[in-house]
Design a protein around this motif. Structure first.
Motif, PDB file in Angstrom:
ATOM      1  N   ASN A 153       0.863  -1.193   0.000  1.00  0.00           N
ATOM      2  CA  ASN A 153       0.000   0.000   0.000  1.00  0.00           C
ATOM      3  C   ASN A 153       0.891   1.232   0.000  1.00  0.00           C
ATOM      4  OD1 ASN A 153      -2.865   1.186   0.511  1.00  0.00           O
ATOM      5  ND2 ASN A 153      -1.582   2.189   2.050  1.00  0.00           N
ATOM      6  N   HIS A 160      -2.663   0.800  -4.134  1.00  0.00           N
ATOM      7  CA  HIS A 160      -2.719  -0.406  -3.304  1.00  0.00           C
ATOM      8  C   HIS A 160      -2.816  -1.645  -4.195  1.00  0.00           C
ATOM      9  CE1 HIS A 160      -5.790  -3.164  -1.376  1.00  0.00           C
ATOM     10  NE2 HIS A 160      -4.841  -3.206  -0.488  1.00  0.00           N
ATOM     11  N   SER A 162      -4.377  -5.043  -5.055  1.00  0.00           N
ATOM     12  CA  SER A 162      -5.524  -5.876  -4.692  1.00  0.00           C
ATOM     13  C   SER A 162      -5.204  -7.339  -4.981  1.00  0.00           C
ATOM     14  CB  SER A 162      -6.784  -5.430  -5.420  1.00  0.00           C
ATOM     15  OG  SER A 162      -6.503  -5.105  -6.742  1.00  0.00           O
ATOM     16  N   GLN A 163      -4.196  -7.557  -5.826  1.00  0.00           N
ATOM     17  CA  GLN A 163      -3.752  -8.923  -6.117  1.00  0.00           C
ATOM     18  C   GLN A 163      -2.234  -8.917  -6.238  1.00  0.00           C
ATOM     19  OE1 GLN A 163      -5.804 -10.388  -9.549  1.00  0.00           O
ATOM     20  NE2 GLN A 163      -5.730 -12.482  -8.775  1.00  0.00           N
ATOM     21  N   GLU A 183      -6.985  -5.628   5.957  1.00  0.00           N
ATOM     22  CA  GLU A 183      -7.661  -6.603   5.106  1.00  0.00           C
ATOM     23  C   GLU A 183      -6.982  -7.952   5.329  1.00  0.00           C
ATOM     24  OE1 GLU A 183      -6.893  -5.623   0.975  1.00  0.00           O
ATOM     25  OE2 GLU A 183      -4.928  -4.882   1.549  1.00  0.00           O
ATOM     26  N   GLU A 294      -9.082   0.863  -9.998  1.00  0.00           N
ATOM     27  CA  GLU A 294      -8.894  -0.509  -9.504  1.00  0.00           C
ATOM     28  C   GLU A 294      -7.724  -0.619  -8.523  1.00  0.00           C
ATOM     29  OE1 GLU A 294      -8.549   0.631 -12.540  1.00  0.00           O
ATOM     30  OE2 GLU A 294      -6.780  -0.190 -13.546  1.00  0.00           O
ATOM     31  N   ASP A 295      -6.904   0.418  -8.459  1.00  0.00           N
ATOM     32  CA  ASP A 295      -5.719   0.355  -7.591  1.00  0.00           C
ATOM     33  C   ASP A 295      -5.818   1.264  -6.360  1.00  0.00           C
ATOM     34  OD1 ASP A 295      -4.510  -1.410  -9.410  1.00  0.00           O
ATOM     35  OD2 ASP A 295      -3.704   0.259 -10.592  1.00  0.00           O
ATOM     36  N   SER A 297      -6.245   2.874  -2.821  1.00  0.00           N
ATOM     37  CA  SER A 297      -6.007   2.425  -1.449  1.00  0.00           C
ATOM     38  C   SER A 297      -7.256   2.583  -0.596  1.00  0.00           C
ATOM     39  CB  SER A 297      -4.875   3.263  -0.852  1.00  0.00           C
ATOM     40  OG  SER A 297      -4.783   3.052   0.535  1.00  0.00           O
TER      41      SER A 297
END
Ligand code: PLP
Length: 363
Positions: A153, A160, A162-163, A183, A294-295, A297
């Motif tokens: 992050n 951030h 996510s994968q 998370e 999609e990225d 944080s």
């Protein structure tokens, strides 16, 4: 300006801690659990402190689901020392390491690691001021790299992962300083997962290192003892006096997370808070969030008005409303709302209400 009440503190770090944690620490400040002394005044070899550190580790293992073949270390030296310590310990064979540079912290980590061996930046998002996470695949890494490094992050830029990329057999090292416990994470995907405490856990001065056992013991002979994971692990983080008070507060935060229903429940709350804020920003005429959708944080929400003077006015007026530390990092300006685990939904609601008012007055 002086406040009568606690403010909503959007600082990126050190940052807000759960009120319940601070209140418990206050209650126990001068007499911890009938010991007649503060945790600060206690020997790190005492039975009371032993229980504190062991319970903290047990609780962290439980809430993060840390596999048995990982050690948990409570170290010092902040994130910056890990930049060096990772390289000093893990450049153990080819002395090659591949770095994904998604922000200033990863960039600094790569620079530090280059003092120890052959560092290659396999991907970087600096071309677009770190507003996205570059896509990489297994083929991008050198097959003989000792490890691959990323920052999960990006606190400054608000992006951030996510994968996480698949690195195959190459150990993956992740800096989780600003998203640990926000998370659920599959620890087994990492060789080392580390985090400075001051963003989501407790006071500055503690660093949590979660390291797979087979990666311990490779520091060269001339490595300073304090930089050798093996010495730290063999001595259960007590080779020297550990940051006792910080470990105690970290332990209280772990208990707080359990009381919230665990990391999953905390994450759901974080998703809610971040969605409220991003949805409002995306719908507004005044503010924009520069990071690729999609990225984005969940922890650090970066936004701008597009006018540096207006940004300054925003930060100053927000402060008068008890919404403090909304300025972006000194290197990029604009605004950043850090909404770590401890930031209540009410804080985000008040921020949005203020943003609306400011938009009406200034758009
Ligand atoms: C804050 C931060 C750091 C730097 O931590 P220090 O303890 O100040 O050295 C490193 N990485 C990330 C992701 C951070 O958020």
């Amino acid at each position: 300006m002086k406040y009568q009440e606690r403010v909503y503190n959007f600082s990126a770090g050190p940052s807000m801690l759960p009120l319940e944690v601070l209140e418990q620490a206050a209650r126990e400040m001068t007499n911890y659990d009938g010991s007649g002394m503060s945790v600060m005044e206690m020997s790190h070899r005492s039975a009371d402190f032993k229980r504190i550190i062991e319970t903290a580790e047990k609780d962290l293992r439980e809430i993060m689901n840390i596999p048995d073949n990982y050690r948990v270390l409570f170290l010092q030296g902040g994130g910056h020392l890990q930049f060096a310590m990772v390289a000093a310990n893990l450049m153990r064979s080819s002395k090659k390491a591949d770095y994904i540079v998604t922000g200033s912290w990863a960039k600094k980590a790569a620079k530090e690691a280059a003092k120890f061996g052959d560092v290659r930046v396999v991907a970087s998002s600096e071309d677009k001021t770190f507003t996205y996470i570059p896509k990489v695949s297994k083929e991008d890494f050198r097959s003989d790299a000792d490890y691959v490094y990323l920052c999960a992050n990006n606190t400054i830029y608000g992006s951030h992962y996510s994968q996480f990329p698949d690195t195959g057999a190459i150990p993956l090292v992740g800096d989780f300083s600003s998203c640990i416990l926000s998370e659920e994470v599959d620890v087994s995907k990492f060789g080392i997962l580390w985090a400075g405490a001051q963003k989501n856990i407790g006071p500055a001065g503690v660093v949590i290192v979660i390291i797979r056992e087979d990666l311990i013991g490779f520091a060269p002979e001339n490595t300073p003892s304090m930089l050798d994971y093996k010495i730290m692990a063999d001595n259960d983080s007590m080779y020297n006096t550990p940051p006792t008070y910080g470990i105690y507060i970290a332990g209280l935060t772990f208990q707080w997370i359990k009381a919230q229903g665990g990391v999953k429940a905390v994450h759901e709350n974080n998703v809610k808070k971040a969605a409220m804020l991003y949805d409002y920003i995306d719908s507004s005429r005044l503010y924009t969030a520069p990071v690729a959708k999609e990225d984005r944080s969940l922890m650090n929400v970066v936004f701008v008005t597009g006018d540096a003077e207006l940004d300054k006015k925003f930060v100053a007026e927000a402060k008068e409303h008890g919404l403090v530390n909304l300025n972006g990092h000194r290197s990029i300006g604009g605004m950043r709302a850090s909404i770590y685990n401890a930031m209540p939904i009410a804080g985000v609601e008040q921020l949005i209400a203020f943003m609306k008012k400011f938009e009406e007055e200034n758009a």
